[in-house]
Design an enzyme around this catalytic site. Sequence first.
Site, PDB file in Angstrom:
ATOM      1  N   ARG A  62     -68.924 -64.507  -0.886  1.00 33.22           N
ATOM      2  CA  ARG A  62     -70.081 -63.611  -0.907  1.00 33.22           C
ATOM      3  C   ARG A  62     -71.021 -64.307   0.037  1.00 33.22           C
ATOM      4  O   ARG A  62     -71.471 -65.421  -0.232  1.00 33.22           O
ATOM      5  CB  ARG A  62     -70.672 -63.499  -2.317  1.00 33.22           C
ATOM      6  CG  ARG A  62     -72.067 -62.865  -2.366  1.00 33.22           C
ATOM      7  CD  ARG A  62     -72.023 -61.407  -1.940  1.00 33.22           C
ATOM      8  NE  ARG A  62     -73.296 -60.703  -2.160  1.00 33.22           N
ATOM      9  CZ  ARG A  62     -74.286 -60.618  -1.271  1.00 33.22           C
ATOM     10  NH1 ARG A  62     -74.188 -61.200  -0.095  1.00 33.22           N
ATOM     11  NH2 ARG A  62     -75.374 -59.938  -1.559  1.00 33.22           N
TER      12      ARG A  62
ATOM     13  N   HIS B 247     -76.889 -65.628   1.364  1.00 35.22           N
ATOM     14  CA  HIS B 247     -77.908 -64.587   1.213  1.00 35.22           C
ATOM     15  C   HIS B 247     -79.010 -65.039   0.261  1.00 35.22           C
ATOM     16  O   HIS B 247     -78.910 -66.083  -0.385  1.00 35.22           O
ATOM     17  CB  HIS B 247     -77.282 -63.290   0.705  1.00 35.22           C
ATOM     18  CG  HIS B 247     -76.853 -63.364  -0.738  1.00 35.22           C
ATOM     19  ND1 HIS B 247     -75.764 -64.084  -1.146  1.00 35.22           N
ATOM     20  CD2 HIS B 247     -77.365 -62.809  -1.861  1.00 35.22           C
ATOM     21  CE1 HIS B 247     -75.634 -63.972  -2.470  1.00 35.22           C
ATOM     22  NE2 HIS B 247     -76.592 -63.214  -2.925  1.00 35.22           N
TER      23      HIS B 247
ATOM     24  N   HIS C  86     -82.520 -63.035  -2.189  1.00 34.15           N
ATOM     25  CA  HIS C  86     -83.115 -61.755  -2.611  1.00 34.15           C
ATOM     26  C   HIS C  86     -84.413 -62.003  -3.366  1.00 34.15           C
ATOM     27  O   HIS C  86     -84.712 -63.132  -3.758  1.00 34.15           O
ATOM     28  CB  HIS C  86     -82.145 -60.934  -3.458  1.00 34.15           C
ATOM     29  CG  HIS C  86     -81.175 -61.757  -4.240  1.00 34.15           C
ATOM     30  ND1 HIS C  86     -81.541 -62.493  -5.320  1.00 34.15           N
ATOM     31  CD2 HIS C  86     -79.841 -61.995  -4.045  1.00 34.15           C
ATOM     32  CE1 HIS C  86     -80.483 -63.130  -5.792  1.00 34.15           C
ATOM     33  NE2 HIS C  86     -79.439 -62.867  -5.037  1.00 34.15           N
TER      34      HIS C  86
ATOM     35  N   GLU D 295     -81.491 -64.384 -10.005  1.00 35.26           N
ATOM     36  CA  GLU D 295     -80.081 -64.057 -10.264  1.00 35.26           C
ATOM     37  C   GLU D 295     -79.487 -65.005 -11.292  1.00 35.26           C
ATOM     38  O   GLU D 295     -79.486 -66.214 -11.104  1.00 35.26           O
ATOM     39  CB  GLU D 295     -79.293 -64.151  -8.955  1.00 35.26           C
ATOM     40  CG  GLU D 295     -77.772 -64.116  -9.121  1.00 35.26           C
ATOM     41  CD  GLU D 295     -77.050 -64.260  -7.785  1.00 35.26           C
ATOM     42  OE1 GLU D 295     -77.392 -63.511  -6.856  1.00 35.26           O
ATOM     43  OE2 GLU D 295     -76.156 -65.127  -7.668  1.00 35.26           O
TER      44      GLU D 295
ATOM     45  N   HIS E 111     -78.245 -68.806  -1.098  1.00 31.57           N
ATOM     46  CA  HIS E 111     -77.041 -69.358  -1.733  1.00 31.57           C
ATOM     47  C   HIS E 111     -75.806 -68.653  -1.216  1.00 31.57           C
ATOM     48  O   HIS E 111     -75.876 -67.565  -0.645  1.00 31.57           O
ATOM     49  CB  HIS E 111     -77.142 -69.225  -3.252  1.00 31.57           C
ATOM     50  CG  HIS E 111     -77.504 -67.855  -3.736  1.00 31.57           C
ATOM     51  ND1 HIS E 111     -78.808 -67.402  -3.727  1.00 31.57           N
ATOM     52  CD2 HIS E 111     -76.755 -66.835  -4.218  1.00 31.57           C
ATOM     53  CE1 HIS E 111     -78.835 -66.153  -4.201  1.00 31.57           C
ATOM     54  NE2 HIS E 111     -77.595 -65.782  -4.503  1.00 31.57           N
TER      55      HIS E 111
ATOM     56  N   GLU F 251     -77.321 -54.365  -4.801  1.00 29.67           N
ATOM     57  CA  GLU F 251     -76.579 -55.288  -3.944  1.00 29.67           C
ATOM     58  C   GLU F 251     -76.708 -54.906  -2.472  1.00 29.67           C
ATOM     59  O   GLU F 251     -76.446 -55.718  -1.595  1.00 29.67           O
ATOM     60  CB  GLU F 251     -75.094 -55.290  -4.341  1.00 29.67           C
ATOM     61  CG  GLU F 251     -74.745 -56.298  -5.412  1.00 29.67           C
ATOM     62  CD  GLU F 251     -74.868 -57.736  -4.922  1.00 29.67           C
ATOM     63  OE1 GLU F 251     -75.928 -58.353  -5.171  1.00 29.67           O
ATOM     64  OE2 GLU F 251     -73.930 -58.243  -4.305  1.00 29.67           O
TER      65      GLU F 251
END
Length: 466
Positions: free
Chosen positions: A168, A171, A173, A177, A216, A238
Site C-alpha cells: 500500500r 501515503h 491522510h 488510522e 507510512h 481511501e
Amino acid sequence: MPSQSCSRLLGTLLAVASLHHIALAAPTGSSTAPVATNLLGFSPSNTVKNEDTDNIQYALAAGQTDTGTIGAFLDFNNVENPQPIRGTKGGTDPGPRTEAYDLLNPDKLAPPGSDHGNVNNAQWPMGLSHMKLGLGRAGWSRQQNIDNIPTATEMAGVDMRLEEGAYRELHWHKAAEWSYVLNGSVRVEAVNEDGQTFVDDLNAGDVWFFPPGVPHSLQGLKGGVEFLLVFDDGSFSEDNTFLASELFATQPREVLSKNFGGLPLSAWANIPPGELFIFPGTDAPADISEQNIVGSAGLVPTQQSYTYHSSKATPNHVTAGGTVTIIDPLVFPIASEFSAAIVTVKPGAIREIHWHTSSDEWNFFIAGSARIGIYAAQGNARTFDYHAGDTGYIPKSMTHYVENVGQDDVIFIEVLQADHFSDISVGQWVGLLPPQIVIDTLNLTNETVSQFKKEKQYIVQGDVVA
Ligand SMILES: *[C@@H]1O[C@H](CO)[C@@H](O)[C@H](O)[C@H]1NC(C)=O
Ligand SMILES: *[C@@H]1O[C@H](CO)[C@@H](O)[C@H](O)[C@H]1NC(C)=O
Ligand SMILES: *[C@@H]1O[C@H](CO)[C@@H](O)[C@H](O)[C@H]1NC(C)=O
C-alpha cells in the site's frame, strides 16, 4: 448574443411542443404510433387471472409461531421457503424474492415482536462494497463509510489485501488510522515530524496506529496479509489520501531538482505518472534490521510505538461465554482516542446488553454469525444480523447486545473513539439499584431481582429456559 441564442432555443422548443400536440390530437397513419386507450381503466373484456398465491408450499422455523415478544432467533437454513411470519403476525411472500438475503437476514424477514418503529441502518457487509483492485494482482481494498451507513459519522472502515511483496504505497491522510491485522503478516514503516523512524512486523491479531499526517507504508510479508483500517472520520475515503506517487507527479521537475539539491532533470525521467495505490514490489528483506534506517533523531520512542502486539496479549475478561481483550490507550498510548475490544462469544452466548457513554461504536465481524438488537429511544428498537466480513455501527447511548446465533464462535471487534474502553452494563446497573426501585419500575418479583449481579458479566453463557 446569449439572449439571441436563448430565444432561438425557446422557439425550437415551442415548435417541438406544438408538433407533439398535433400528433397527440390527430394521430394519422404516418410515423407517429397512435396511443392505445383500450388498456386504460375498466373494460368488460379485461379479466384478472387468479394465481393461487395463497397456497404456496412452505415450512416454519422452530420458534416462528411463538409469541412475537419471545423473539428467539429463527434459523431458516434447511427450512423450505422461509416466510415473513412471527407469532400471529405477517404473511406469505409468493415472490419475486431472492431467498439468499432471507437466509442471511432472518431478523429482517421475520423481526422479533419486540422490534418497534424505526432504527437507522446499522449494518454494511463489506461483501456489498465496490472492490478497488490494485495493480498487477497485488491486492485490493474495499470500504464502508457514511455513504453506506448514514449514521456512521465518527468512524469509517477499510478492508485491504496485500499479496506477498505488495505495497500500500507511501501515503498520509487527515484522519487518524487504527488497524487490526486479520490474516497473514505485514511490515509497517513510518517517519514522524521529528524525523524519528519506525519499522515493525505484525501478525494476525496485532494492531497499528498512525496519527493524522504521519506518512507510512505497508508491505505484505511472506504469504501476504489482509487487514482492517478504522479512521476517526465517517466520511473518510481511501480515494482521498495523499500519495507519494501523485506528489512527485504533480511537482514541476524543475522544482524537484532544486528541492533535492540540484539533481539533474533526468533523475525524474521514469517516475510514475500518477497513483500507484496498491502495487507489486520487491519482497521485503526477512531481516527487518536491513530496513531500520535511523537519522539524527533516532527511533520513535517505545512509549510512542505505532504498533501493539495484541495477538500475544492475554484477555482482560474470561467468562464461561467467551473472552474480551481490550486494546486502548492504557496499553497502546499513541492511539490516544481509539479504544477497542476483541470479543469472542461462544455459541448460544451473548455479549451482554450495554451502551457506551461517550462514543459511537464501529464493529467488524471476523468470524461466526450474530445478531445485534439496538434500542434507540422513543420506543424504537430493531434487530440486525451479521456475518464474517460485515461492519456494524451503533450510535452512542443506544443499547445493544451481540448474540451468537450460529454453531461456531463469533469473533468481532468493537471500536470506540474514547481514551479508555468502557460501557454501561444494563445488568450491573439494575443490579446496583435499590431493589424496590427496580421492582416498582419493571414490576418484577423479589425473586427475580435478587438474581441480578452487581458486576459486569461482559459475556453471558446462554441456555434460556422457557
Ligand atoms: C487466513 O487465510 C488462510 C488461507 O486462506 C485461511 O485458511 C485461514 O482460515 C484465514 N484465517 C482467518 C482467520 O480467516
Ligand atoms: C404487575 O404484574 C402483576 C402480575 O402480573 C399484574 O397483575 C399487575 O397489573 C402489574 N402491574 C402493573 C403496574 O403493570
Ligand atoms: C420484597 O422484599 C421486600 C424487602 O425484603 C419486602 O418488604 C417485600 O414485602 C417483598 N415483596 C414481595 C412481593 O415479596
